[in-house]
Design a protein around this motif. Structure first.
Motif, short mmCIF file in Angstrom:
data_model
loop_
_atom_site.label_atom_id
_atom_site.label_comp_id
_atom_site.label_asym_id
_atom_site.label_seq_id
_atom_site.Cartn_x
_atom_site.Cartn_y
_atom_site.Cartn_z
N ASP A 31 10.06 0.44 -8.22
CA ASP A 31 10.51 1.84 -8.12
C ASP A 31 9.40 2.73 -7.58
O ASP A 31 9.63 3.60 -6.73
CB ASP A 31 10.96 2.37 -9.48
CG ASP A 31 12.29 1.80 -9.94
OD1 ASP A 31 12.97 1.11 -9.15
OD2 ASP A 31 12.63 2.02 -11.13
N ALA A 32 8.18 2.53 -8.08
CA ALA A 32 7.04 3.33 -7.62
C ALA A 32 6.77 3.11 -6.14
O ALA A 32 6.56 4.06 -5.37
CB ALA A 32 5.79 2.99 -8.44
N LEU A 33 6.80 1.86 -5.72
CA LEU A 33 6.54 1.54 -4.31
C LEU A 33 7.64 2.08 -3.41
O LEU A 33 7.37 2.65 -2.34
CB LEU A 33 6.37 0.04 -4.14
CG LEU A 33 5.16 -0.58 -4.84
CD1 LEU A 33 5.20 -2.09 -4.74
CD2 LEU A 33 3.86 -0.02 -4.29
N GLU A 34 8.89 1.90 -3.82
CA GLU A 34 10.01 2.35 -3.00
C GLU A 34 10.06 3.86 -2.87
O GLU A 34 10.51 4.38 -1.85
CB GLU A 34 11.31 1.79 -3.56
CG GLU A 34 11.42 0.29 -3.35
CD GLU A 34 12.55 -0.39 -4.10
OE1 GLU A 34 13.19 0.27 -4.96
OE2 GLU A 34 12.77 -1.59 -3.86
N ALA A 35 9.58 4.60 -3.85
CA ALA A 35 9.58 6.07 -3.80
C ALA A 35 8.31 6.61 -3.13
O ALA A 35 8.21 7.81 -2.90
CB ALA A 35 9.71 6.65 -5.21
N SER A 36 7.38 5.74 -2.81
CA SER A 36 6.10 6.16 -2.23
C SER A 36 6.15 6.11 -0.70
O SER A 36 7.19 5.85 -0.10
CB SER A 36 4.98 5.25 -2.72
OG SER A 36 5.04 3.98 -2.07
N ARG A 37 4.98 6.30 -0.09
CA ARG A 37 4.84 6.23 1.37
C ARG A 37 4.76 4.79 1.88
O ARG A 37 4.63 4.58 3.09
CB ARG A 37 3.57 6.97 1.80
CG ARG A 37 3.62 8.45 1.58
CD ARG A 37 2.39 9.17 2.11
NE ARG A 37 1.47 8.33 2.85
CZ ARG A 37 0.15 8.34 2.70
NH1 ARG A 37 -0.42 9.15 1.84
NH2 ARG A 37 -0.61 7.55 3.43
N VAL A 38 4.82 3.80 1.03
CA VAL A 38 4.74 2.40 1.43
C VAL A 38 5.93 2.09 2.35
O VAL A 38 7.06 2.46 2.06
CB VAL A 38 4.74 1.48 0.19
CG1 VAL A 38 4.94 0.03 0.57
CG2 VAL A 38 3.45 1.66 -0.58
N ASP A 39 5.63 1.39 3.46
CA ASP A 39 6.66 1.07 4.45
C ASP A 39 7.53 -0.11 4.05
O ASP A 39 8.74 -0.13 4.32
CB ASP A 39 6.03 0.76 5.81
CG ASP A 39 5.34 1.96 6.42
OD1 ASP A 39 5.79 3.09 6.19
OD2 ASP A 39 4.34 1.75 7.13
N SER A 40 6.93 -1.14 3.48
CA SER A 40 7.68 -2.32 3.10
C SER A 40 7.00 -2.99 1.91
O SER A 40 5.81 -2.76 1.67
CB SER A 40 7.78 -3.31 4.27
OG SER A 40 6.50 -3.78 4.62
N VAL A 41 7.76 -3.81 1.21
CA VAL A 41 7.25 -4.49 0.02
C VAL A 41 7.46 -5.99 0.20
O VAL A 41 8.56 -6.44 0.54
CB VAL A 41 7.98 -4.01 -1.26
CG1 VAL A 41 7.52 -4.80 -2.48
CG2 VAL A 41 7.76 -2.51 -1.46
N THR A 42 6.41 -6.74 -0.05
CA THR A 42 6.45 -8.19 -0.09
C THR A 42 5.78 -8.61 -1.38
O THR A 42 4.69 -8.15 -1.69
CB THR A 42 5.70 -8.81 1.11
OG1 THR A 42 6.30 -8.32 2.32
CG2 THR A 42 5.77 -10.32 1.09
#
Length: 181
Positions: A31-42
């Motif tokens: 949730d934190a990563l998806e709501a942040s400026r991060v472009d993609s998650v692996t």
């Protein structure tokens, strides 16, 4: 980083899926990563976390299987599989939010960043402090949040923010995280 067995939590459940306030810890981090400026998650998973890999697959999260030889070795394998710069985050940080993630990204400015907290802060909060080291006469604890860039420059971001300080490694850490959520 989603490869933990959770042995210190004394649970049969894989560490990333250990529930804090009714939710798997990895969900708070996602949730934190998806709501942040991060472009993609692996996510980096190991042979010890097949249920976590399946959970992440259901969420549409790409995974990299690492050998499960420990955090540093698995991190190296994961970093070899992605392009820098990359934000690395441990799955055991349920207090992490987008503001804290974006703060680290802003500190990077293209360089590597290691986020640390004073070990005294962890103790004052009642959080476990399994790994510490001395720097400039202070006892510090790594947080599991870093930026790895293709530069020789690394800065340390010293924070007094509980969102970075509470890694859930033991049941007492889980209780603390639930109290602070």
């Amino acid at each position: 980083m989603c490869g933990g067995r959770g042995t210190r939590l004394e649970t049969e459940r894989e560490k990333p899926l250990f529930r804090v306030a009714g939710r798997p810890m990895v969900e708070y981090v996602l949730d934190a990563l998806e709501a942040s400026r991060v472009d993609s998650v692996t996510a980096a998973v190991t042979p010890a976390t097949p249920e976590t890999a399946a959970h992440l697959d259901q969420r549409g999260i790409d995974t990299i299987e690492t050998p499960g030889e420990g955090y540093v070795a698995d991190l190296g394998v994961a970093l070899d599989a992605v392009d820098a710069p990359v934000l690395t985050v441990a799955a055991d940080l349920p207090l992490l939010d987008a503001i804290a993630v974006n703060r680290v990204l802003a500190r990077s400015a293209g360089d590597s960043v290691q986020v640390c907290v004073p070990a005294a802060l962890k103790r004052r909060l009642g959080a476990s402090a399994d790994t510490t080291y001395e720097r400039d006469g202070r006892e510090l604890a790594p947080t599991g949040v870093n930026v790895v860039a293709d530069t020789d420059t690394e800065t340390m971001h010293l924070s007094y923010d509980a969102r970075y300080a509470v890694n859930v490694n033991r049941r007492t850490d889980a209780d603390l995280a639930e109290a602070l959520l």
